[in-house]
Design a protein around this motif. Structure first.
Motif, PDB file in Angstrom:
ATOM      1  N   GLY A 112       0.826  -1.196   0.000  1.00  0.00           N
ATOM      2  CA  GLY A 112       0.000   0.000   0.000  1.00  0.00           C
ATOM      3  C   GLY A 112       0.866   1.255   0.000  1.00  0.00           C
ATOM      4  N   VAL A 113       0.555   2.190  -0.950  1.00  0.00           N
ATOM      5  CA  VAL A 113       1.359   3.412  -1.062  1.00  0.00           C
ATOM      6  C   VAL A 113       0.413   4.599  -1.295  1.00  0.00           C
ATOM      7  CG1 VAL A 113       3.212   4.567  -2.326  1.00  0.00           C
ATOM      8  CG2 VAL A 113       3.199   2.075  -2.156  1.00  0.00           C
ATOM      9  N   PRO A 114       0.624   5.708  -0.588  1.00  0.00           N
ATOM     10  CA  PRO A 114      -0.205   6.893  -0.843  1.00  0.00           C
ATOM     11  C   PRO A 114       0.171   7.554  -2.161  1.00  0.00           C
ATOM     12  CG  PRO A 114       0.964   7.025   1.282  1.00  0.00           C
ATOM     13  CD  PRO A 114       1.574   5.920   0.502  1.00  0.00           C
ATOM     14  N   VAL A 115      -0.781   8.288  -2.721  1.00  0.00           N
ATOM     15  CA  VAL A 115      -0.516   9.029  -3.964  1.00  0.00           C
ATOM     16  C   VAL A 115       0.633   9.993  -3.719  1.00  0.00           C
ATOM     17  CG1 VAL A 115      -1.480  10.802  -5.501  1.00  0.00           C
ATOM     18  CG2 VAL A 115      -2.880   8.834  -4.822  1.00  0.00           C
ATOM     19  N   GLY A 116       1.510  10.130  -4.729  1.00  0.00           N
ATOM     20  CA  GLY A 116       2.600  11.094  -4.643  1.00  0.00           C
ATOM     21  C   GLY A 116       3.844  10.578  -3.970  1.00  0.00           C
ATOM     22  N   GLN A 117       3.790   9.339  -3.464  1.00  0.00           N
ATOM     23  CA  GLN A 117       4.993   8.794  -2.819  1.00  0.00           C
ATOM     24  C   GLN A 117       5.645   7.731  -3.679  1.00  0.00           C
ATOM     25  OE1 GLN A 117       4.785   7.771   1.277  1.00  0.00           O
ATOM     26  NE2 GLN A 117       3.920   9.745   1.870  1.00  0.00           N
ATOM     27  N   LYS A 118       6.773   7.267  -3.178  1.00  0.00           N
ATOM     28  CA  LYS A 118       7.511   6.226  -3.896  1.00  0.00           C
ATOM     29  C   LYS A 118       6.978   4.864  -3.480  1.00  0.00           C
ATOM     30  CE  LYS A 118      12.281   4.705  -4.267  1.00  0.00           C
ATOM     31  NZ  LYS A 118      13.651   5.028  -3.837  1.00  0.00           N
ATOM     32  N   GLY A 119       6.749   4.004  -4.473  1.00  0.00           N
ATOM     33  CA  GLY A 119       6.253   2.669  -4.175  1.00  0.00           C
ATOM     34  C   GLY A 119       7.107   1.583  -4.808  1.00  0.00           C
ATOM     35  N   ILE A 120       7.233   0.480  -4.088  1.00  0.00           N
ATOM     36  CA  ILE A 120       8.055  -0.626  -4.612  1.00  0.00           C
ATOM     37  C   ILE A 120       7.275  -1.927  -4.536  1.00  0.00           C
ATOM     38  CG2 ILE A 120      10.108  -2.058  -4.150  1.00  0.00           C
ATOM     39  CD1 ILE A 120      11.526   0.500  -3.241  1.00  0.00           C
ATOM     40  N   GLN A 169      -3.509   6.067 -11.392  1.00  0.00           N
ATOM     41  CA  GLN A 169      -3.484   5.063 -12.472  1.00  0.00           C
ATOM     42  C   GLN A 169      -2.529   3.904 -12.190  1.00  0.00           C
ATOM     43  OE1 GLN A 169      -3.527   8.535 -12.725  1.00  0.00           O
ATOM     44  NE2 GLN A 169      -2.898   8.917 -14.852  1.00  0.00           N
ATOM     45  N   ASP A 170      -1.603   4.122 -11.277  1.00  0.00           N
ATOM     46  CA  ASP A 170      -0.634   3.055 -10.990  1.00  0.00           C
ATOM     47  C   ASP A 170      -1.252   1.931 -10.150  1.00  0.00           C
ATOM     48  OD1 ASP A 170       1.453   4.315 -12.345  1.00  0.00           O
ATOM     49  OD2 ASP A 170       2.058   5.463 -10.568  1.00  0.00           O
ATOM     50  N   TYR A 171      -2.293   2.254  -9.384  1.00  0.00           N
ATOM     51  CA  TYR A 171      -2.876   1.212  -8.536  1.00  0.00           C
ATOM     52  C   TYR A 171      -3.456   0.102  -9.385  1.00  0.00           C
ATOM     53  CZ  TYR A 171      -2.289   4.671  -4.849  1.00  0.00           C
ATOM     54  OH  TYR A 171      -1.756   5.584  -3.992  1.00  0.00           O
ATOM     55  N   GLY A 172      -3.337  -1.100  -8.852  1.00  0.00           N
ATOM     56  CA  GLY A 172      -3.923  -2.209  -9.595  1.00  0.00           C
ATOM     57  C   GLY A 172      -3.208  -3.527  -9.364  1.00  0.00           C
ATOM     58  N   ASN A 173      -3.501  -4.438 -10.237  1.00  0.00           N
ATOM     59  CA  ASN A 173      -3.086  -5.838 -10.110  1.00  0.00           C
ATOM     60  C   ASN A 173      -1.865  -6.087 -10.998  1.00  0.00           C
ATOM     61  OD1 ASN A 173      -3.023  -8.614 -10.057  1.00  0.00           O
ATOM     62  ND2 ASN A 173      -5.227  -8.893 -10.481  1.00  0.00           N
ATOM     63  N   LEU A 181      -0.852  -3.268  -5.998  1.00  0.00           N
ATOM     64  CA  LEU A 181      -0.373  -1.978  -5.501  1.00  0.00           C
ATOM     65  C   LEU A 181      -1.645  -1.209  -5.165  1.00  0.00           C
ATOM     66  CD1 LEU A 181       2.111  -0.077  -5.085  1.00  0.00           C
ATOM     67  CD2 LEU A 181       1.556   0.892  -7.325  1.00  0.00           C
ATOM     68  N   TYR A 182      -1.876  -0.970  -3.868  1.00  0.00           N
ATOM     69  CA  TYR A 182      -3.141  -0.323  -3.477  1.00  0.00           C
ATOM     70  C   TYR A 182      -2.886   0.992  -2.766  1.00  0.00           C
ATOM     71  CZ  TYR A 182      -2.124  -2.630   1.027  1.00  0.00           C
ATOM     72  OH  TYR A 182      -1.535  -3.043   2.181  1.00  0.00           O
ATOM     73  N   GLU A 183      -3.946   1.792  -2.729  1.00  0.00           N
ATOM     74  CA  GLU A 183      -3.818   3.124  -2.140  1.00  0.00           C
ATOM     75  C   GLU A 183      -3.851   3.034  -0.621  1.00  0.00           C
ATOM     76  OE1 GLU A 183      -6.584   5.979  -3.640  1.00  0.00           O
ATOM     77  OE2 GLU A 183      -5.523   7.631  -2.659  1.00  0.00           O
ATOM     78  N   ALA A 184      -2.883   3.718   0.007  1.00  0.00           N
ATOM     79  CA  ALA A 184      -2.837   3.728   1.468  1.00  0.00           C
ATOM     80  C   ALA A 184      -2.928   5.153   1.950  1.00  0.00           C
ATOM     81  CB  ALA A 184      -1.540   3.091   1.944  1.00  0.00           C
ATOM     82  N   GLU A 185      -3.375   5.321   3.190  1.00  0.00           N
ATOM     83  CA  GLU A 185      -3.413   6.646   3.811  1.00  0.00           C
ATOM     84  C   GLU A 185      -1.988   7.115   4.022  1.00  0.00           C
ATOM     85  OE1 GLU A 185      -5.977   8.677   4.615  1.00  0.00           O
ATOM     86  OE2 GLU A 185      -7.081   7.211   3.372  1.00  0.00           O
ATOM     87  N   PRO A 186      -1.729   8.420   3.770  1.00  0.00           N
ATOM     88  CA  PRO A 186      -0.366   8.905   4.049  1.00  0.00           C
ATOM     89  C   PRO A 186      -0.031   8.692   5.518  1.00  0.00           C
ATOM     90  CG  PRO A 186      -1.705  10.585   2.974  1.00  0.00           C
ATOM     91  CD  PRO A 186      -2.632   9.466   3.313  1.00  0.00           C
ATOM     92  N   GLU A 187       1.174   8.224   5.778  1.00  0.00           N
ATOM     93  CA  GLU A 187       1.602   7.954   7.135  1.00  0.00           C
ATOM     94  C   GLU A 187       1.886   9.283   7.824  1.00  0.00           C
ATOM     95  OE1 GLU A 187       5.154   5.322   8.930  1.00  0.00           O
ATOM     96  OE2 GLU A 187       4.402   4.703   6.956  1.00  0.00           O
TER      97      GLU A 187
END
Ligand SMILES: *[C@@H]1O[C@H](CO)[C@@H](O)[C@H](O)[C@H]1NC(C)=O
Ligand SMILES: *[C@@H]1O[C@H](CO)[C@@H](O)[C@H](O)[C@H]1NC(C)=O
Ligand SMILES: *[C@@H]1O[C@H](CO)[C@@H](O)[C@H](O)[C@H]1NC(C)=O
Ligand SMILES: *[C@@H]1O[C@H](CO)[C@@H](O)[C@H](O)[C@H]1NC(C)=O
Ligand SMILES: *[C@@H]1O[C@H](CO)[C@@H](O)[C@H](O)[C@H]1NC(C)=O
Ligand SMILES: *[C@@H]1O[C@H](CO)[C@@H](O)[C@H](O)[C@H]1NC(C)=O
Length: 332
Positions: free
Chosen positions: A232-240, A288-292, A310-316
């Motif tokens: 889970g990654v919030p919009v605007g952040q780096k995701g791996i 648009q990046d979220y998905g399977n 890759l799913y949307e998470a609340e900003p920490e």
């Protein structure tokens, strides 16, 4: 007289010598063990190939004639050399000892040598065995092998030496398993991936340090995905997103989003693959990046895949992340 290559003296000399030495010929002259004292040869002599062997015979002043024989060939009679072999030399011919030396001993020198003497007109003989030892040597060893899991292998290790070397196979890496075979052949049926690695053949025979050779066994198997987690990654952040797979040969990776293949160099996403894992890095995650996402690992033996989200998470909310607040500074 069967003197082999040892007699190359003019034939008249030969006859005279032969007559003089008839008493020495072992054939037909039984070894007399009645007189325990003479001639007294040493115990068996053991030497390594290439070393010198000394053959000693104790005598006394009743002895009138002496000779050393190799089987039925006379090597030395008194001070006279009868053989041509330059490796054979007279060491001593005294009232108490009659000794010769064989230099640079080789395996064909092994066998019985006879000290023959004449005492009070009685011929007597004493026998000593020359035993030649040879360090172990591996003369044949299997090449490195690559085999598919479940297959059968047979490793061979042939060694020479005297006495015959003891041959063992050990599985030494990736982790030492210990002895797996106590002879020249190592057979493995239905090989597993745990049985891959280095195998060591050792040949030893107490004559010298054991000799060892290694064979590498590669066991091929299809990819197996050991780790891949949804993230889970919030919009605007780096995701791996990471996918780990073990396979031999090493897996090649491909990523799909839904049915669409992701290629390297795609805007904002980096695809990075190593031997055991592949990683998707989103520098700035957008809606648009979220998905399977599906990670496919393949090698020549097969392929496997896993789907992660890759799913949307609340900003920490992190007290120290964005701006330095006095409370944080104090804690630092
Ligand atoms: C002893 O005899 C064997 C057999 O004939 C021969 O091969 C070897 O060279 C001989 N060794 C010596 C030291 O004479
Ligand atoms: C000497 O060697 C011979 C042949 O190997 C063997 O038969 C004999 O028993 C040995 N003798 C001694 C005293 O070791
Ligand atoms: C491996 O050996 C087993 C038992 O000897 C045999 O049944 C099998 O067919 C062999 N497999 C291969 C691939 O040769
Ligand atoms: C991430 O993308 C958004 C929308 O395109 C943009 O407003 C933002 O500045 C970007 N952030 C970074 C760190 O590049
Ligand atoms: C992700 O995609 C795969 C393959 O298309 C599918 O089997 C799987 O059910 C999907 N997972 C979810 C959570 O939609
Ligand atoms: C993932 O694996 C399934 C089952 O083995 C297969 O049907 C599917 O085609 C694979 N997907 C991809 C993208 O390779």
């Amino acid at each position: 007289m069967g003197v082999g290559g040892c007699l190359v003296v003019p034939w008249r000399c030969l006859v005279v010598l032969c007559l003089r030495l008839v008493f020495l010929v072992p054939a037909g002259v039984p070894v007399r063990s009645g007189d325990a004292t003479f001639p007294k040869a040493m115990d068996n002599v053991t030497v390594r190939q290439g070393e010198s062997a000394t053959l000693r015979c104790s005598v006394d002043n009743r002895v009138t004639r002496v000779a050393w024989l190799n089987r039925s060939s006379i090597l030395y009679a008194g001070n006279d050399k009868w053989c041509l072999d330059p490796r054979v030399v007279l060491l001593s011919n005294t009232k108490t000892e009659y000794s010769i030396q064989i230099q640079d001993v080789d395996v064909y020198d092994e066998g019985p040598y006879t000290c023959s003497v004449q005492t009070d007109n009685h011929p007597k003989t004493s026998r000593v065995h020359l035993i030649v030892q040879v360090s172990p040597k591996i003369v044949e060893i299997s090449s490195d092998i690559s085999i598919n899991e479940g297959g059968n292998i047979s490793l061979t290790c042939i060694a020479t030496g005297r006495p015959d070397p003891t041959i063992t196979w050990r599985h030494i890496s990736p982790k030492a398993v210990g002895f797996v075979s106590e002879d020249e052949y190592l057979e493995i049926t239905g090989i597993t991936r745990e049985q891959s690695g280095e195998y060591e053949c050792s040949a030893s025979n107490d004559v010298a340090a054991p000799v060892v050779r290694r064979v590498k066994v590669t066991v091929n198997y299809p990819p197996y995905i050991s780790d891949a987690k949804s993230t889970g990654v919030p919009v605007g952040q780096k995701g791996i997103l990471q996918c780990e797979a073990s396979a031999v040969p090493a897996a090649e990776f491909q990523w799909y989003k839904d049915d669409k293949r992701l290629v390297e160099g795609q805007k904002g996403v980096k695809v990075e693959s190593k031997a055991f894992f592949s990683r998707l890095t989103f520098f700035n995650v957008s809606e648009q990046d979220y998905g399977n996402y599906t990670c496919v690992a393949s090698n020549k033996l097969g392929n496997t895949n896993v789907s992660i989200i890759l799913y949307e998470a609340e900003p920490e909310i992190h007290p120290c992340s964005l701006e330095i607040q006095p409370a944080c500074v104090m804690r630092l």
